[in-house]
Each structure stands twice: as structure tokens, then as C-alpha cells.
Write a protein that holds these residues in place. Structure first.
Motif, short mmCIF file in Angstrom:
data_model
loop_
_atom_site.label_atom_id
_atom_site.label_comp_id
_atom_site.label_asym_id
_atom_site.label_seq_id
_atom_site.Cartn_x
_atom_site.Cartn_y
_atom_site.Cartn_z
N UNK A 382 0.86 -1.18 0.00
CA UNK A 382 0.00 0.00 0.00
C UNK A 382 0.90 1.23 0.00
N UNK A 383 1.26 1.68 -1.21
CA UNK A 383 2.14 2.83 -1.33
C UNK A 383 1.37 4.13 -1.08
N UNK A 384 2.00 5.05 -0.36
CA UNK A 384 1.42 6.37 -0.12
C UNK A 384 2.55 7.40 -0.19
N UNK A 385 2.17 8.68 -0.51
CA UNK A 385 0.83 9.14 -0.86
C UNK A 385 0.53 8.90 -2.34
N UNK A 386 -0.72 8.87 -2.67
CA UNK A 386 -1.16 8.62 -4.03
C UNK A 386 -1.63 9.92 -4.68
N UNK A 387 -1.62 10.00 -6.02
CA UNK A 387 -2.21 11.16 -6.68
C UNK A 387 -3.72 11.17 -6.47
N UNK A 388 -4.27 12.33 -6.31
CA UNK A 388 -5.71 12.43 -6.05
C UNK A 388 -6.50 12.31 -7.34
N UNK A 389 -7.50 11.47 -7.32
CA UNK A 389 -8.34 11.28 -8.50
C UNK A 389 -9.11 12.55 -8.82
N UNK A 390 -9.26 12.82 -10.12
CA UNK A 390 -10.14 13.89 -10.56
C UNK A 390 -9.52 15.26 -10.70
N UNK A 391 -8.28 15.44 -10.27
CA UNK A 391 -7.68 16.76 -10.43
C UNK A 391 -7.37 17.04 -11.91
N UNK A 392 -6.94 16.01 -12.61
CA UNK A 392 -6.65 16.13 -14.05
C UNK A 392 -7.23 14.92 -14.75
N UNK A 393 -8.08 15.14 -15.73
CA UNK A 393 -8.68 14.07 -16.53
C UNK A 393 -7.98 14.00 -17.88
N UNK A 394 -7.90 12.81 -18.44
CA UNK A 394 -7.22 12.64 -19.73
C UNK A 394 -8.12 11.91 -20.70
#
Length: 398
Positions: A382-394
Motif C-alpha cells: 500500500x504505497x502512499x501518498x497517491x495522486x488524487x483522482x479527478x484533479x486532471x482528466x485525460x
């Protein structure tokens, strides 16, 4: 489809959208289990025009009431996503995104960009290398979501197998000359996320070259990477980072619906020769070699046997737990519905028969397993910290 051995396997985001202020709805990264997602979507307003509803359209109250499958629910999810993009995001094109996140569970500096999940190097090996085994049903579900939405809403976390310091220095240098971030926000767990946007130019080209210099190990998002490959997408949204403050947390196992109490567990594990001892509390071990079991009001420790001469080294505790404690001793399928993975610090929820708490896997062991061409057991790191979902969509071009 791109040439999957070409230099462009790490590349800019051709078309995307960056959030204007805050990601709409609940923080999607805080929900690890389908039950938690369903409960969150049942809250007032959570199932309408939120990123959580887009990622899990078949778990909204309306979809459940109508008995919709994931495939049936995807057209509505696509319409919701288009509404979100119009209201809460602004368009971007031909960019990469230097990214910083820091908080109570570590810090990371890296580059958000597109990565080909099936790219192959000159040595014939995949450039993006899985660190863990995956659940085929989860991969299939996520492949349908990616293909149905045509948009990546979450990023995988990829770590270069070498040259990490150079990547960190290059991204920091780019950030120093980039001015104010396009996005600066704090998530529900107190982590600060900042995103900068870089268009064409020497700085962007340098970052892409450094990011593509070495193979990438999947630290988080093994199912997402496998899903992108299964959906035959040549682009995956990813944060490439070497930390420098990445941490590996523990991944535990929860037993549900087994009908087993503490006496039954102890007896079954005694029968296969395991050493069972009293434990003072439910604190997880800090080093591999034992498991702390919480079963109702009782708690005890199970000492794992030493590896035999035929086992691969390093041995990972999760494999021993799944093969010996669960499958051989209890007759449980480690991939079945009676066994759930639980990230450290998360509530196991009501109805848990027992929680088996394991030590974090040392990073040296993760790297050694990778170097040997093996994969870690599912849901063991369980690697942390993770990128936050939804800040940049592709956009995925579908």
C-alpha cells in the motif's frame, strides 16, 4: 495504435481537463470496498454529478433499484462525466503536469503524463512492470469503465526502477520555474496536492526524456494498468515518481461470512503446526514473520513458519497467509468473497469474523521480487501518498 517499442511510450496528455476548484462530490480515493462506495453514493446528492458516480455508475441507488449492470450503467456515467467536465473543469491540451503531494503518510514529487501500458523495450520486456498479481474480475470491470468512459479519471502510481533522484531533481527544477500551480487543494486526509501545467518546450521534453529513461514499476494501480492493456488502450494516465518520501503501508486480510470464531481459528491453525501466542493488543507487526489476529474481543499472534529450502526468497507474508492459514488450514479461497484486503488504518466494517493484521512489506523485498521477475501477492503493498483522482482528466481517444 502507436509503435509500442518507440521512444514515445511516455508522452504528453494530448487532450484533457483540469479541475477549476475542487473535485465534485465525495473524495473517491477514500473508498476501498464496493460496500463503502455504495454507502457513500446513498448519501444525499452523492449520486448526481459526482466523480464517484462516474467511476461506479452501477452502484448508485438508481442503478441498484433498476438492477443495472455496469455495462447498462455506463452510458449514464458518460453523460454525467460530460456534465462535470462542462461545469467543474477547464480544457487543456498537449501538456504534462508536474505534481507534488505531501501529508501525514509521506511525500512525492513527480510527473503526470500518459504512459503506454503495453510498451516493450529493446530487451523484449515490458517497460511498465506489474509489482503484484491481479484479480481478473476487477481488471475486466475496470477495462469496461475505461473503454466506456473514454476518459481516465484516476492515475496509476509508477516508480522508476533506477534514476529516481534525477527525475525528482528535474521535476523540482521545472516547478521552480513554473510559477503558481494550476491546482492547489487539500484532501479529506490532510494531504496537500499541487499541480502545474507545462506545454511544449525544452523543459517538457527534458521531463519526458528523464521519465522514460528506465522501466517503471507499478506501485499503485496494478488493476488499472492491466485494465488499460486489456481494453487495448495505448495511453494510461500515470504519476511517475521516485518519492522521495514514498511509504509502504500494511495490507491486512478480513474474514467475513465464515462462521468461524477464535477457538475454531486457533484449532485449525494448530492442526497445520502453527505456533499461536497471546497478543497484548491489535497492533499490526512492524516486521515480517507473524500475524496479529483480532477475532471479536480476543486477540492472538500467529508465528509464521520459516521458509523451506525450495521457497523463493524473499518470502512474502501475504503468500504464506493466503496459502497456509486461509487455503490449507481453513479451506477458504483467498480470492473469494469471504476474504477481503484491508489497507492499514481502514475500518474493517461490521460483520467481520476476524482481521488478520500483517507487517508492511519492506521496500527492499518489493524490489528483490521485481528483480527476480516475480510478482507480489495481490493487495500486499500500500504505497502512499497517491495522486488524487479527478484533479486532471485525460481523454483516451474513444
Amino acid at each position: 495504435m502507436s509503435d509500442r517499442g518507440a521512444a514515445g511510450w511516455v508522452r504528453p496528455i494530448s487532450r484533457g481537463w483540469v479541475v477549476r476548484t475542487e473535485v465534485p462530490g465525495p473524495d473517491v480515493d477514500e473508498f476501498a470496498e464496493p460496500r463503502q462506495v455504495t454507502d457513500a453514493l446513498a448519501r444525499p446528492g452523492a449520486a448526481r454529478e459526482t466523480l464517484l458516480a462516474v467511476q461506479h455508475p452501477h452502484r448508485t441507488p438508481a442503478a441498484l433499484a433498476d438492477g443495472l449492470s455496469l455495462t447498462d450503467a455506463l452510458p449514464a456515467a458518460r453523460r454525467t462525466l460530460l456534465d462535470l467536465v462542462r461545469v467543474a473543469y477547464r480544457p487543456v491540451a498537449d501538456i504534462v503536469a508536474p505534481y507534488e503531494v505531501d501529508g501525514p503518510d509521506g511525500a512525492a514529487t513527480g510527473l503526470l503524463c500518459m504512459v503506454d501500458p503495453a510498451a516493450v523495450g529493446a530487451d523484449g520486456r515490458n517497460r511498465v512492470r506489474h509489482s503484484e498479481q491481479v484479480y481478473p474480475d476487477v481488471v475486466a470491470e475496470r477495462a469496461r469503465v475505461l473503454a466506456g468512459l473514454g476518459c481516465a479519471t484516476s492515475a496509476a502510481l509508477l516508480v522508476p526502477v533506477a534514476g529516481g533522484d534525477r527525475l525528482t531533481d528535474a521535476v523540482r527544477e521545472a516547478i521552480a520555474g513554473a510559477g503558481a500551480p494550476a491546482v492547489s487543494t487539500v484532501d479529506s486526509s490532510g494531504r496537500r496536492h499541487r499541480v502545474w501545467l507545462l506545454g511544449p518546450g525544452l523543459v517538457r521534453d527534458t521531463l519526458l526524456t528523464v521519465a522514460a529513461a528506465h522501466p517503471l514499476l507499478v506501485a499503485d494501480g496494478n488493476h488499472r494498468v492491466a485494465a488499460a492493456a486489456e481494453a487495448d488502450l495505448d495511453g494510461l494516465l500515470a504519476l511517475i515518481t521516485a518519492g522521495p518520501g514514498l511509504r509502504i503501508g500494511a495490507f491486512h486480510r478480513v474474514l467475513t461470512g465464515t462462521g468461524l470464531d477464535a477457538n475454531a481459528l486457533r484449532a485449525a491453525w494448530h492442526r497445520v503446526g502453527l505456533d499461536i501466542r497471546d497478543a497484548p493488543d491489535t497492533t499490526a507487526p512492524t516486521v515480517p514473520g507473524s500475524v496479529v489476529v483480532e477475532c471479536g474481543a480476543r486477540r492472538f499472534a500467529v508465528v509464521l513458519p520459516p521458509p523451506d529450502d525450495h521457497e523463493s526468497r524473499p518470502r512474502i507474508d501475504h503468500a504464506v497467509v493466503e496459502n497456509l492459514l486461509l487455503h490449507k488450514a481453513l479451506g477458504l479461497d483467498p480470492e473469494g468473497p469471504q476474504v477481503r484486503a484491508l489497507p492499514d488504518g481502514r475500518d474493517p466494517g461490521a460483520g467481520a469474523d476476524a482481521v488478520l493484521r500483517l507487517a508492511p512489506v519492506p521496500l527492499a523485498d518489493v524490489l528483490a521480487v521485481h528483480a527476480a521477475g516475480r510478482r507480489m501477492p495481490r493487495k500486499s503493498t500500500y504505497f502512499t501518498p497517491k495522486p488524487r483522482s479527478g484533479l486532471l482528466l485525460a481523454d483516451l481517444g474513444s
